[in-house]
Design an enzyme around this catalytic site. Structure first.
Site, short mmCIF file in Angstrom:
data_model
loop_
_atom_site.label_atom_id
_atom_site.label_comp_id
_atom_site.label_asym_id
_atom_site.label_seq_id
_atom_site.Cartn_x
_atom_site.Cartn_y
_atom_site.Cartn_z
N GLU A 41 0.85 -1.19 0.00
CA GLU A 41 0.00 0.00 0.00
C GLU A 41 0.89 1.25 0.00
O GLU A 41 1.94 1.29 0.65
CB GLU A 41 -0.89 0.00 1.24
CG GLU A 41 -1.90 1.11 1.29
CD GLU A 41 -2.79 1.03 2.53
OE1 GLU A 41 -3.89 1.60 2.48
OE2 GLU A 41 -2.39 0.41 3.53
N LYS A 114 -10.08 0.24 -2.32
CA LYS A 114 -10.11 -0.18 -0.92
C LYS A 114 -11.48 0.09 -0.30
O LYS A 114 -11.98 1.22 -0.33
CB LYS A 114 -9.01 0.56 -0.15
CG LYS A 114 -8.85 0.17 1.30
CD LYS A 114 -7.69 0.95 1.92
CE LYS A 114 -7.49 0.65 3.38
NZ LYS A 114 -6.37 1.46 3.95
N CYS A 156 -4.94 -3.78 3.33
CA CYS A 156 -4.65 -3.32 4.67
C CYS A 156 -5.79 -3.53 5.67
O CYS A 156 -6.03 -4.63 6.13
CB CYS A 156 -4.20 -1.86 4.62
SG CYS A 156 -3.26 -1.35 6.09
#
Length: 272
Positions: A41, A114, A156
């Site tokens: 990321e 995301k 993440c």
């Protein structure tokens, strides 16, 4: 059977400097038998403030960072999961954290925005995050066929939401890929446990590519780029520092595990 490489970085606010490090690592990876490479990321930009994501956001499908990754894919004949790149949205005050997947011809085969954004005040320290001030929530996902088989992408903070991974299991996923920049405080207690849990409960390989160390913003990321097998065993790990790990994704072994231990066939969801 194909090999996957996962890159670990300590990115900063200088995009060109970050990409130079990426280029050097790809030169090393090109001497291995990897077929697909995962970047963490924010691989191209870990800024001092989140406003820098807005200033450096690229148009979807075109931009300096996207073009750079395409060129690497072509040059080295590699598939690339390009961490996250900030991309423009219809709202000039918001961007998307977009993970592009490129094939070895440099063509975009998938993009994932995301879904879960990190809006958290960490306990016992003066450290907080509010990603939703700058980023839009992603709205959907799919699994894709890559050189390592049927692959699911997440990013993440998504790691903490098992429902997302279970939904991908329904699509036949064999390997999860997760670019990340996990905080040190949460990572040292939760990171490996969560990665192993997602691998075990879905009987999947799990490949996570991480940021590591201190960044100019004052943030400290946890590192521990890791490849875990469907039994929850760590196959490769890079604790700290820039570099990469590489390991085979053995689909035949995965199939054997699922046949001998058919837990996924026993899922029973009760609606109330």
């Amino acid at each position: 059977m194909s090999n996957i490489a996962a890159v670990q970085l300590n990115s900063g606010p200088n995009i060109q400097a970050n990409l130079l490090v990426v280029s050097d690592i790809f030169e090393q990876i090109s001497k291995t038998n990897a077929k697909i490479v995962v970047l963490p990321e924010n691989f191209s930009l870990m800024p001092d403030t989140d406003e820098e994501f807005l200033k450096n956001a690229e148009d979807d499908g075109n931009g300096n960072v996207q073009n750079f990754i395409r060129e690497l894919a072509l040059k080295y004949d590699l598939w690339i999961v390009a961490g996250t790149i900030p991309t423009k949205t219809k709202n000039p005050k918001k961007v998307s954290a977009t993970t592009y997947v490129y094939d070895n011809k440099g063509d975009t085969v998938y993009k994932y925005n995301k879904i879960h954004l990190f809006d958290v005040k960490l306990p016992d320290v003066d450290e907080s995050y509010n990603e939703s001030e700058t980023f839009n929530h992603g709205q959907d996902f799919k699994v894709i066929e890559t050189p390592i088989g049927i692959t699911g992408i997440a990013c993440c903070y998504d790691l903490r939401f098992p429902e997302l991974f279970r939904l991908q299991h329904k699509e036949g996923v064999e390997t999860f890929i997760l670019p990340a920049a996990f905080t040190e405080q949460t990572g040292k207690v939760h990171w490996e446990t969560l990665v192993k849990a997602r691998a075990i409960e879905n009987l999947c390989y799990f490949v996570a590519s991480c940021q590591d160390g201190y960044h100019i913003s004052g943030r400290q990321t946890h590192g521990n780029t890791i490849i875990v097998n469907p039994w929850g065993q760590v196959l490769q790990r890079l604790d700290s520092g820039n570099g990469f790990i590489i390991n085979e994704i053995n689909r035949k072994q995965l199939q054997s595990i699922r046949e001998k231990f058919p837990v996924l066939e026993h899922i029973r969801l009760i609606n109330k």
